[in-house]
Design a protein around this motif. Structure first.
Motif, PDB file in Angstrom:
ATOM      1  N   PHE A   1      11.807   9.194   3.896  1.00 60.45           N
ATOM      2  CA  PHE A   1      11.555   8.099   4.143  1.00 60.45           C
ATOM      3  C   PHE A   1      10.316   7.800   4.951  1.00 60.45           C
ATOM      4  O   PHE A   1       9.666   8.666   5.881  1.00 60.45           O
ATOM      5  CB  PHE A   1      12.704   7.620   5.358  1.00 60.45           C
ATOM      6  N   GLY A   2       9.659   6.661   5.052  1.00 58.56           N
ATOM      7  CA  GLY A   2       8.540   6.545   5.878  1.00 58.56           C
ATOM      8  C   GLY A   2       8.064   4.861   5.917  1.00 58.56           C
ATOM      9  O   GLY A   2       9.204   4.062   5.701  1.00 58.56           O
ATOM     10  N   ARG A   3       7.140   4.584   5.817  1.00 61.87           N
ATOM     11  CA  ARG A   3       6.605   2.933   5.742  1.00 61.87           C
ATOM     12  C   ARG A   3       5.360   2.910   5.236  1.00 61.87           C
ATOM     13  O   ARG A   3       4.461   3.596   4.787  1.00 61.87           O
ATOM     14  CB  ARG A   3       6.475   2.549   7.058  1.00 61.87           C
ATOM     15  N   ILE A   4       5.179   1.448   4.712  1.00 59.22           N
ATOM     16  CA  ILE A   4       3.592   1.264   3.862  1.00 59.22           C
ATOM     17  C   ILE A   4       2.442   1.183   5.155  1.00 59.22           C
ATOM     18  O   ILE A   4       2.622   0.357   6.113  1.00 59.22           O
ATOM     19  CB  ILE A   4       3.909  -0.120   3.252  1.00 59.22           C
ATOM     20  N   ALA A   5       1.720   1.965   5.041  1.00 65.09           N
ATOM     21  CA  ALA A   5       0.599   1.988   6.201  1.00 65.09           C
ATOM     22  C   ALA A   5      -0.586   1.002   5.643  1.00 65.09           C
ATOM     23  O   ALA A   5      -1.173   0.182   6.692  1.00 65.09           O
ATOM     24  CB  ALA A   5      -0.140   3.374   6.098  1.00 65.09           C
ATOM     25  N   ALA A   6      -0.748   0.765   4.416  1.00 66.93           N
ATOM     26  CA  ALA A   6      -1.591  -0.269   4.000  1.00 66.93           C
ATOM     27  C   ALA A   6      -1.603  -0.712   2.469  1.00 66.93           C
ATOM     28  O   ALA A   6      -1.062   0.261   1.745  1.00 66.93           O
ATOM     29  CB  ALA A   6      -3.129   0.174   4.188  1.00 66.93           C
ATOM     30  N   PRO A   7      -1.634  -1.946   2.143  1.00 62.17           N
ATOM     31  CA  PRO A   7      -1.522  -2.110   0.619  1.00 62.17           C
ATOM     32  C   PRO A   7      -2.662  -1.876  -0.481  1.00 62.17           C
ATOM     33  O   PRO A   7      -2.534  -2.512  -1.255  1.00 62.17           O
ATOM     34  CB  PRO A   7      -1.175  -3.858   0.667  1.00 62.17           C
ATOM     35  N   GLU A   8      -3.490  -1.049   0.053  1.00 58.97           N
ATOM     36  CA  GLU A   8      -4.719  -0.701  -0.644  1.00 58.97           C
ATOM     37  C   GLU A   8      -5.038   0.586  -0.222  1.00 58.97           C
ATOM     38  O   GLU A   8      -4.675   1.123   0.811  1.00 58.97           O
ATOM     39  CB  GLU A   8      -5.675  -1.558  -0.503  1.00 58.97           C
ATOM     40  N   GLY A   9      -5.899   1.070  -1.167  1.00 59.41           N
ATOM     41  CA  GLY A   9      -6.343   2.478  -0.703  1.00 59.41           C
ATOM     42  C   GLY A   9      -7.358   2.659   0.297  1.00 59.41           C
ATOM     43  O   GLY A   9      -7.687   1.635   0.879  1.00 59.41           O
ATOM     44  N   LEU A  10      -7.675   3.908   0.813  1.00 62.96           N
ATOM     45  CA  LEU A  10      -8.726   3.963   1.838  1.00 62.96           C
ATOM     46  C   LEU A  10     -10.194   3.372   1.685  1.00 62.96           C
ATOM     47  O   LEU A  10     -10.986   2.952   2.465  1.00 62.96           O
ATOM     48  CB  LEU A  10      -9.195   5.351   2.034  1.00 62.96           C
ATOM     49  N   ALA A  11     -10.671   3.375   0.148  1.00 65.26           N
ATOM     50  CA  ALA A  11     -11.857   2.698  -0.242  1.00 65.26           C
ATOM     51  C   ALA A  11     -11.398   1.176  -0.501  1.00 65.26           C
ATOM     52  O   ALA A  11     -12.382   0.444  -1.368  1.00 65.26           O
ATOM     53  CB  ALA A  11     -12.308   3.291  -1.241  1.00 65.26           C
ATOM     54  N   GLY A  12     -10.350   0.559  -0.416  1.00 64.53           N
ATOM     55  CA  GLY A  12      -9.932  -0.873  -0.667  1.00 64.53           C
ATOM     56  C   GLY A  12      -9.383  -0.896  -2.212  1.00 64.53           C
ATOM     57  O   GLY A  12      -9.538  -1.975  -2.497  1.00 64.53           O
ATOM     58  N   GLU A  13      -8.931   0.377  -2.897  1.00 60.23           N
ATOM     59  CA  GLU A  13      -8.499   0.281  -4.188  1.00 60.23           C
ATOM     60  C   GLU A  13      -7.214  -0.770  -4.117  1.00 60.23           C
ATOM     61  O   GLU A  13      -6.331  -0.482  -3.546  1.00 60.23           O
ATOM     62  CB  GLU A  13      -8.144   1.529  -4.671  1.00 60.23           C
ATOM     63  N   ALA A  14      -7.442  -1.853  -4.933  1.00 62.55           N
ATOM     64  CA  ALA A  14      -6.190  -2.759  -5.065  1.00 62.55           C
ATOM     65  C   ALA A  14      -5.110  -2.260  -5.891  1.00 62.55           C
ATOM     66  O   ALA A  14      -3.784  -2.609  -5.501  1.00 62.55           O
ATOM     67  CB  ALA A  14      -6.866  -4.075  -5.633  1.00 62.55           C
ATOM     68  N   ASP A  15      -5.224  -1.145  -6.569  1.00 69.39           N
ATOM     69  CA  ASP A  15      -4.114  -0.688  -7.363  1.00 69.39           C
ATOM     70  C   ASP A  15      -3.277   0.377  -6.456  1.00 69.39           C
ATOM     71  O   ASP A  15      -2.088   0.641  -6.845  1.00 69.39           O
ATOM     72  CB  ASP A  15      -4.626   0.078  -8.609  1.00 69.39           C
ATOM     73  N   LEU A  16      -3.721   0.779  -5.276  1.00 73.30           N
ATOM     74  CA  LEU A  16      -3.022   1.576  -4.494  1.00 73.30           C
ATOM     75  C   LEU A  16      -2.443   1.000  -3.292  1.00 73.30           C
ATOM     76  O   LEU A  16      -2.842   0.101  -3.023  1.00 73.30           O
ATOM     77  CB  LEU A  16      -4.044   2.672  -4.231  1.00 73.30           C
ATOM     78  N   ALA A  17      -1.431   1.964  -2.685  1.00 76.25           N
ATOM     79  CA  ALA A  17      -0.891   1.590  -1.312  1.00 76.25           C
ATOM     80  C   ALA A  17      -0.970   2.860  -0.732  1.00 76.25           C
ATOM     81  O   ALA A  17      -0.525   3.936  -1.336  1.00 76.25           O
ATOM     82  CB  ALA A  17       0.528   0.755  -1.619  1.00 76.25           C
TER      83      ALA A  17
ATOM     84  N   PRO B   1      -4.346  13.982   6.533  1.00 76.67           N
ATOM     85  CA  PRO B   1      -3.363  14.281   7.038  1.00 76.67           C
ATOM     86  C   PRO B   1      -2.155  14.658   6.309  1.00 76.67           C
ATOM     87  O   PRO B   1      -1.939  13.890   5.319  1.00 76.67           O
ATOM     88  CB  PRO B   1      -3.121  13.514   8.253  1.00 76.67           C
ATOM     89  N   ASP B   2      -1.324  15.263   6.536  1.00 71.27           N
ATOM     90  CA  ASP B   2      -0.010  15.602   5.811  1.00 71.27           C
ATOM     91  C   ASP B   2       0.858  14.384   5.671  1.00 71.27           C
ATOM     92  O   ASP B   2       1.345  14.177   4.556  1.00 71.27           O
ATOM     93  CB  ASP B   2       0.706  16.590   6.486  1.00 71.27           C
ATOM     94  N   THR B   3       0.603  13.368   6.632  1.00 70.55           N
ATOM     95  CA  THR B   3       1.494  12.205   6.509  1.00 70.55           C
ATOM     96  C   THR B   3       1.034  11.167   5.670  1.00 70.55           C
ATOM     97  O   THR B   3       1.395   9.905   5.563  1.00 70.55           O
ATOM     98  CB  THR B   3       1.813  11.837   7.993  1.00 70.55           C
ATOM     99  N   VAL B   4      -0.261  11.453   5.176  1.00 77.26           N
ATOM    100  CA  VAL B   4      -0.835  10.357   4.238  1.00 77.26           C
ATOM    101  C   VAL B   4      -0.810  10.647   2.725  1.00 77.26           C
ATOM    102  O   VAL B   4      -0.808  11.607   2.441  1.00 77.26           O
ATOM    103  CB  VAL B   4      -2.547  10.214   4.417  1.00 77.26           C
ATOM    104  N   SER B   5      -0.036   9.771   2.057  1.00 76.78           N
ATOM    105  CA  SER B   5       0.271   9.672   0.845  1.00 76.78           C
ATOM    106  C   SER B   5      -0.347   8.438   0.070  1.00 76.78           C
ATOM    107  O   SER B   5      -0.192   7.385   0.721  1.00 76.78           O
ATOM    108  CB  SER B   5       1.658   9.980   0.387  1.00 76.78           C
ATOM    109  N   PHE B   6      -0.480   8.324  -1.269  1.00 71.06           N
ATOM    110  CA  PHE B   6      -0.744   7.144  -2.015  1.00 71.06           C
ATOM    111  C   PHE B   6       0.154   6.939  -3.187  1.00 71.06           C
ATOM    112  O   PHE B   6       0.500   7.814  -3.656  1.00 71.06           O
ATOM    113  CB  PHE B   6      -2.231   7.233  -2.564  1.00 71.06           C
ATOM    114  N   ALA B   7       0.465   5.715  -3.329  1.00 76.84           N
ATOM    115  CA  ALA B   7       1.340   5.186  -4.649  1.00 76.84           C
ATOM    116  C   ALA B   7       0.521   4.390  -5.348  1.00 76.84           C
ATOM    117  O   ALA B   7      -0.351   3.529  -4.974  1.00 76.84           O
ATOM    118  CB  ALA B   7       2.546   4.662  -4.330  1.00 76.84           C
ATOM    119  N   ILE B   8       0.765   4.327  -6.848  1.00 85.24           N
ATOM    120  CA  ILE B   8       0.087   3.322  -7.418  1.00 85.24           C
ATOM    121  C   ILE B   8       1.123   2.233  -7.523  1.00 85.24           C
ATOM    122  O   ILE B   8       2.340   2.455  -7.795  1.00 85.24           O
ATOM    123  CB  ILE B   8      -0.100   3.826  -9.212  1.00 85.24           C
TER     124      ILE B   8
END
Length: 618
Positions: free
Chosen positions: A511-527, A566-573
Motif C-alpha cells: 500500500f502507498g499513495r499517488i505522489a504525482a500524476p506524471e513522471g519526474l520529467a513530466g511524462e504524461a503516461d506515467l504516475a 529512493p526505495d519509496t519511489v516507483s512508477f506506473a504506466i
C-alpha cells in the motif's frame, strides 16, 4: 474339499497329465533369492503335498502348485484355493515357460517334459491350524520358526524386478474349447476373477469402460478385439486357455513393477503403488514421499492435508514447481481439485489432487521418459486403486514438514525455479495477461499461473508493456477493470504483485499513495508512486480504493544521469496509455463502474485474484 482330498486329486492330475508337453501351474509366490524361496517353499510344504519351486528366467524364484493336467483343472483349483483363502489372492496360472532349474523339493532337476511326477507325502497334521488366515488376509502361509509374522503380499511385491517379464504364450498343446464350453467355464468365474479379466483387457489396450465384472457388449467387443489381435477366432467369449494367457500376462506385468496395495493409516490413503520401482522414504507433511528404488528414477508423492481452496491452490503451485514435474503439459485447476501433466524430453509426470470435506488427498508420480512404455500400467493401477480413507489427513507434526510454497525444496525434492519471476494481470476469461517487457526479455520459455506456458503476442518498447496469451486456456478467478479517470495526487494506491517471487509463490499487497500524476520529467503516461516495491512486483496492477486498475507497475531502473532513486519511489504506466496499447492489438479491456471504496480485506482479495506470476525460463 479337505487337504487329503486335495492331495489325492492333485497327485492324480499330475500323473494323468505327465505325458502332456504343456503343463499348467498355480504360481503362488516369487522370491528374489534362493534362501528366501526355500524358506517359503518349506512353509507351504507343511500344508500342500505338491509344492514345487523353480528358478525363473527373470532371476527370481517361483513357488508353485502342480503341474495340473489341464488349464481348466488348474483354474478350478486356483479358484477353490483362493476362495478358501489357502493361497495368496494374487496367485495366478502359469504355463512354466519361465521356469528353469528346480530347487524344491531339494535335489530337483530341470523342469521335466513328460516325466511322471512321483506322489508327494500327505499334508502335515493339523494343517489348518498351521495356516491361520484372518479375514481379508492375503498370505496364508505358515510362519517359519523364529519368524514372528509371515511376509505380506505387499512385502513380496515390493521386491519385484523392474523389467517386464515376457507374456506367456498360448501353447498349441492346450486343449481347445467350443464357444459353449467357454461360456460354461466362464460362468464359474467369481466376481473378482471377472473384474481381473476386465483389468487385463484394459491393460491390453482393448477395454476402456468400468471395471465392474459385468460382461456386457463393451466387454464382449473387447474380448473379440483381443482374440483378433492374438490370431484367434473373435467369438467375444474367451476360452480357459485364452483367459489364462491374458490374465497371466497381465499378472506378470504387474509383478514386474511390483504393483502392491499400500494402506497408509497416517495419511488416510490407500493406493496401488509400483513398489518394485519405489521405496518409502519419509513423511514430510503434507506429503508421503516414495523415492526411486535401485536407480529406477521413479518418484511418488502421496498428498494428504486438511485445508480449503486456498490450501489446494498452494499445493498446486508447489507440485507444478517441482523439478520432477516438467513445465510443459496440460494444467487443470478448479475449486475442488486439480490435474497437472508434465511432459519433457527426459521426464514425464502426472498429479491428481482433490478437495472434499476439508480434506485434500491425491498423488503425484514422475518417471524417466525411457520408462514410458511400462508406466502405463503403473498409472492405471495408481489411478484405479487410489482412495481416501478415514476422516483425517496426515498430521502436520509427522516427520519433517515440507515447504509447500517457496524455498528450494519441496518434500525433499528440488523445486524448479524460473530464472526470473515478475507479476502480471489477467485481462479476460481466456487468461490473456498484461505485464512488462522486462519480465519476458530473452526468455526461452514463459509461464503464467504457476506453470501454464504462454507466448508474447505483442510488446511495446515505448511504454514497456507486453501482452501474453496462454498456450492452453485458463480460467482466472478475477480480471482487471480499468479506471475511467487518471489518478489524483495524494490518492491512495496499492500494488498486487509477487514481491518475493523467489521465496513465496503467492502475491501480496503493498500500500502507498499517488505522489504525482506524471513522471519526474513530466511524462504524461506515467504516475509517480510513494510506495516501496520490490523487483517481483513489476508488472502487477496498481489499484485505487474501488479496486479499479489505474496503472501497471514498471520495473525500477537507474536514471540516465546515474542518480539512484529512493526505495519509496516507483512508477506506473497509467491506464489510459495501457488502453491505447491494447486497442492497437485488438484487445478491449473492461472499464470499472465502481464508485464506493472497498474494505481493505475485500480490496486485497479482489486484487490478488486478478494477479498472476510471470516466469521467465532460460
Amino acid at each position: 474339499m479337505n487337504f487329503a482330498q486335495f492331495g489325492m486329486v492333485a497327485v492324480a492330475v499330475m500323473v494323468a497329465g505327465a505325458a502332456e508337453a504343456q503343463q499348467t501351474w498355480v504360481q503362488i509366490e516369487a522370491q528374489p533369492n534362493l534362501r528366501a524361496a526355500e524358506e517359503r517353499a518349506r512353509a507351504y510344504a507343511n500344508v500342500f503335498p505338491d509344492v514345487q519351486g523353480f528358478a525363473m528366467n527373470t532371476g527370481w524364484y517361483a513357488i508353485a502348485l502342480g503341474p495340473f493336467g489341464s488349464p481348466a483343472e488348474a483354474e478350478r483349483q486356483l479358484r477353490q484355493l483362493r476362495g478358501d483363502r489357502m493361497i495368496p489372492g494374487d496367485s495366478y496360472l502359469a504355463d512354466g515357460g519361465r521356469f528353469r532349474q528346480q530347487f524344491w523339493p531339494a535335489g530337483g532337476m530341470p523342469l521335466p517334459g513328460a516325466a511322471a511326477t512321483a506322489a508327494l507325502p500327505p499334508p502335515a497334521p493339523n494343517a489348518v491350524e498351521a495356516l491361520p488366515v484372518p479375514p481379508g488376509a492375503a498370505l496364508p502361509a505358515a510362519p517359519l520358526p523364529g519368524e514372528a509374522t509371515p511376509p505380506t503380499a505387499d512385502a513380496r511385491a515390493a521386491q519385484a524386478p523392474t523389467a517386464p517379464a515376457p507374456a506367456p504364450a498360448l501353447g498349441s498343446a492346450l486343449p481347445d474349447e467350443t464357444e459353449a464350453e467357454a461360456r460354461a467355464s466362464e460362468a464359474l468365474l467369481s466376481d473378482d476373477e471377472r473384474r481381473d479379466l476386465q483389468a487385463a483387457l484394459a491393460w491390453a489396450g482393448v477395454y476402456g469402460a468400468a471395471i465392474d465384472g459385468a460382461f456386457g457388449r463393451g466387454t464382449r467387443a473387447s474380448m473379440a478385439a483381443w482374440q483378433s489381435a492374438q490370431g484367434h477366432a473373435p467369438t467375444g467369449v474367451l476360452t480357459t486357455a485364452e483367459r489364462a494367457a491374458l490374465t497371466g500376462a497381465h499378472r506378470a506385468a504387474l509383478d514386474s513393477l511390483g504393483i502392491a496395495e499400500v494402506a497408509d493409516e497416517e495419511a488416510g490413503i490407500t493406493a496401488a503403488l509400483p513398489m518394485g520401482l519405489v521405496a518409502f522414504a519419509a513423511y514430510e507433511p503434507p506429503f508421503v514421499r516414495y523415492a526411486p528404488k535401485d536407480g529406477s528414477g521413479v518418484t511418488v508423492l502421496l498428498v494428504s492435508q486438511q485445508g480449503n481452496q486456498a490450501t489446494l491452490y498452494g499445493l498446486y503451485d508447489a507440485l507444478a514447481g517441482l523439478d520432477i514435474m516438467p513445465a510443459t503439459g496440460a494444467r487443470e485447476r478448479g475449486a475442488a481439485g486439480f490435474r497437472i501433466e508434465g511432459s519433457g524430453p527426459d521426464r514425464h509426470a502426472l498429479a491428481e489432487v482433490k478437495l472434499s470435506g476439508g480434506l485434500i488427498k491425491g498423488w503425484l508420480i514422475s518417471w524417466p521418459a525411457a520408462r514410458e512404455a511400462e508406466m502405463g500400467l503403473a498409472l492405471s493401477a495408481l489411478r484405479d486403486g487410489f482412495r481416501a480413507t478415514g476422516n483425517h489427513a496426515l498430521d502436520a507434526g509427522a516427520g519433517v514438514p515440507s515447504a509447500v510454497a517457496g524455498g528450494t525444496l519441496v518434500a525433499g525434492l528440488e523445486a524448479n525455479r524460473p530464472a526470473r519471476a515478475r507479476s502480471g494481470v489477467f485481462l479476460d476469461g481466456k487468461g490473456t495477461v498484461l505485464t512488462t517487457v522486462e519480465a519476458v526479455e530473452a526468455c526461452r520459455r514463459i509461464t503464467v499461473d504457476a506453470g501454464t506456458e504462454a507466448r508474447v503476442k505483442a510488446q511495446d518498447a515505448a511504454t514497456g508493456l507486453a501482452l501474453l496469451v496462454p498456450l492452453t486456456p485458463l480460467a482466472p478467478r478475477a480480471t482487471a477493470a480499468f479506471a475511467a479517470e487518471p489518478p489524483r495526487t495524494g490518492a491512495e494506491a496499492a500494488v498486487a504483485g509477487y514481491a518475493w517471487a523467489d521465496e513465496l509463490d503467492a502475491p501480496v499487497m503493498t500500500f502507498g499513495r499517488i505522489a504525482a500524476p506524471e513522471g519526474l520529467a513530466g511524462e504524461a503516461d506515467l504516475a509517480r508512486l510513494d510506495l516501496s516495491a520490490l523487483p517481483g512486483d513489476a508488472g502487477g496492477p496498481v489499484v485505487d480504493g474501488t479496486g479499479a486498475v489505474t496503472g501497471l507497475l514498471l520495473p525500477k531502473g537507474g536514471r540516465a544521469d546515474g542518480k539512484v532513486l529512493p526505495d519509496t519511489v516507483s512508477f506506473a504506466i497509467k491506464a489510459q496509455a495501457i488502453e491505447a496499447f491494447l486497442a492497437r492489438e485488438g484487445v478491449s479491456p473492461a472499464r470499472s463502474a465502481a464508485t464506493g471504496a472497498m474494505a481493505a480485506e475485500d480490496l486485497t482479495d479482489h486484487s490478488l485474484k486478478m494477479t498472476t506470476r510471470v516466469g521467465c525460463w532460460d
